[in-house]
Design an enzyme around this catalytic site. Structure first.
Site, PDB file in Angstrom:
ATOM      1  N   TYR A 103       5.848  -8.417   8.871  1.00  0.00           N
ATOM      2  CA  TYR A 103       5.650  -6.970   8.979  1.00  0.00           C
ATOM      3  C   TYR A 103       5.898  -6.495  10.409  1.00  0.00           C
ATOM      4  O   TYR A 103       5.711  -7.250  11.369  1.00  0.00           O
ATOM      5  CB  TYR A 103       4.208  -6.581   8.625  1.00  0.00           C
ATOM      6  CG  TYR A 103       3.758  -6.938   7.243  1.00  0.00           C
ATOM      7  CD1 TYR A 103       3.835  -6.023   6.195  1.00  0.00           C
ATOM      8  CD2 TYR A 103       3.212  -8.195   6.973  1.00  0.00           C
ATOM      9  CE1 TYR A 103       3.388  -6.343   4.927  1.00  0.00           C
ATOM     10  CE2 TYR A 103       2.769  -8.532   5.696  1.00  0.00           C
ATOM     11  CZ  TYR A 103       2.859  -7.599   4.680  1.00  0.00           C
ATOM     12  OH  TYR A 103       2.416  -7.931   3.416  1.00  0.00           O
ATOM     13  N   ASP A 128       0.835  -1.201   0.000  1.00  0.00           N
ATOM     14  CA  ASP A 128       0.000   0.000   0.000  1.00  0.00           C
ATOM     15  C   ASP A 128       0.871   1.254   0.000  1.00  0.00           C
ATOM     16  O   ASP A 128       1.972   1.244   0.553  1.00  0.00           O
ATOM     17  CB  ASP A 128      -0.905   0.027   1.233  1.00  0.00           C
ATOM     18  CG  ASP A 128      -2.020  -1.001   1.155  1.00  0.00           C
ATOM     19  OD1 ASP A 128      -2.327  -1.463   0.039  1.00  0.00           O
ATOM     20  OD2 ASP A 128      -2.583  -1.332   2.213  1.00  0.00           O
TER      21      ASP A 128
END
Length: 229
Positions: A78, A50
């Site tokens: 992440y 994103d």
């Protein structure tokens, strides 16, 4: 370093915040064309990040583009930050905060219990602000026009979900997960599990399968490497 872009290269890039994945692809394609005089070059990325996320993006050129789907199938890792007590339509900061909820009563023990419940294999409902294909269009194309769209749950696996630091309402985390997992949706699910709202305020992809962020080029380093080439 000697690159062979036509035969095929794997480039690990540290994508900056506010860059799209295609911004990075286009920059590298243009540099290859201008700096190396290669007019036609196949290049693509192996999994979107994103715009508001940073971190590892894998680019494949030439013959290595045939392995893109293989790379997309790797598990991901992440780090980032969830914020309790507020929601957005996109589950991150792409959209403004729409609702506020009490969070001051939530304890560390409740957070750790909710995190444990969200670790494992289950069906996750993707965000409407996502690139999922619905009737031939991206879901976000409908969402950005305020058109209703029904998302279908997808089976995912959260293999690790660690709380690294609590600075409530912020929760700093590390997550290892399967292909197709939306960390923004995990923020929503954590908020629901705690009977409050939550959204994602920061995200960095640090690993894709065997590839790590610490081995990636920054944009400036990559420009320099291509100029030297």
């Amino acid at each position: 370093m000697n690159f062979d872009f036509d035969h095929g290269e794997i480039l690990l890039v540290d994508k900056p915040v506010k860059w799209t994945s295609f911004d990075v692809v286009n920059l590298v394609r243009n540099y290859i064309r201008k700096q190396l005089g290669i007019k036609k070059i196949k290049i693509g990325h192996a999994g979107t990040l994103d715009p508001l996320a940073s971190g590892l993006l894998i680019l494949c050129t030439g013959g290595m583009t045939k392995h893109i789907e293989e790379f997309k199938g790797f598990d991901k890792e992440y780090t980032g930050t969830f914020v309790l007590g507020a929601t957005t339509a996109s589950f991150d900061l792409e959209k403004e905060i729409d609702f506020h909820y009490p969070w001051e009563h939530i304890t560390k023990e409740e957070i750790l219990a909710a995190v444990a419940k969200l670790t494992g294999t289950y069906d996750q409902l993707p965000p409407v602000f996502s690139a999922k294909k619905i009737r031939g269009k991206r879901a976000y194309d409908y969402a950005r026009k305020d058109q209703k769209v029904i998302m279908q749950p997808k089976r995912i696996t959260i293999s690790a979900f660690d709380v690294q630091e609590l600075n409530l309402p912020e929760i700093h985390f590390r997550v290892a997960c399967s292909k197709g997992t939306y960390i923004r949706a995990l923020a929503r699910d954590l908020g629901l599990a705690l009977n409050t709202g939550a959204h994602l305020s920061a995200l960095c992809r640090i690993r894709i399968g065997p590839y790590h962020l610490h081995d990636a080029y920054t944009i400036e380093d990559l420009k320099s490497a291509l100029k030297e080439e």
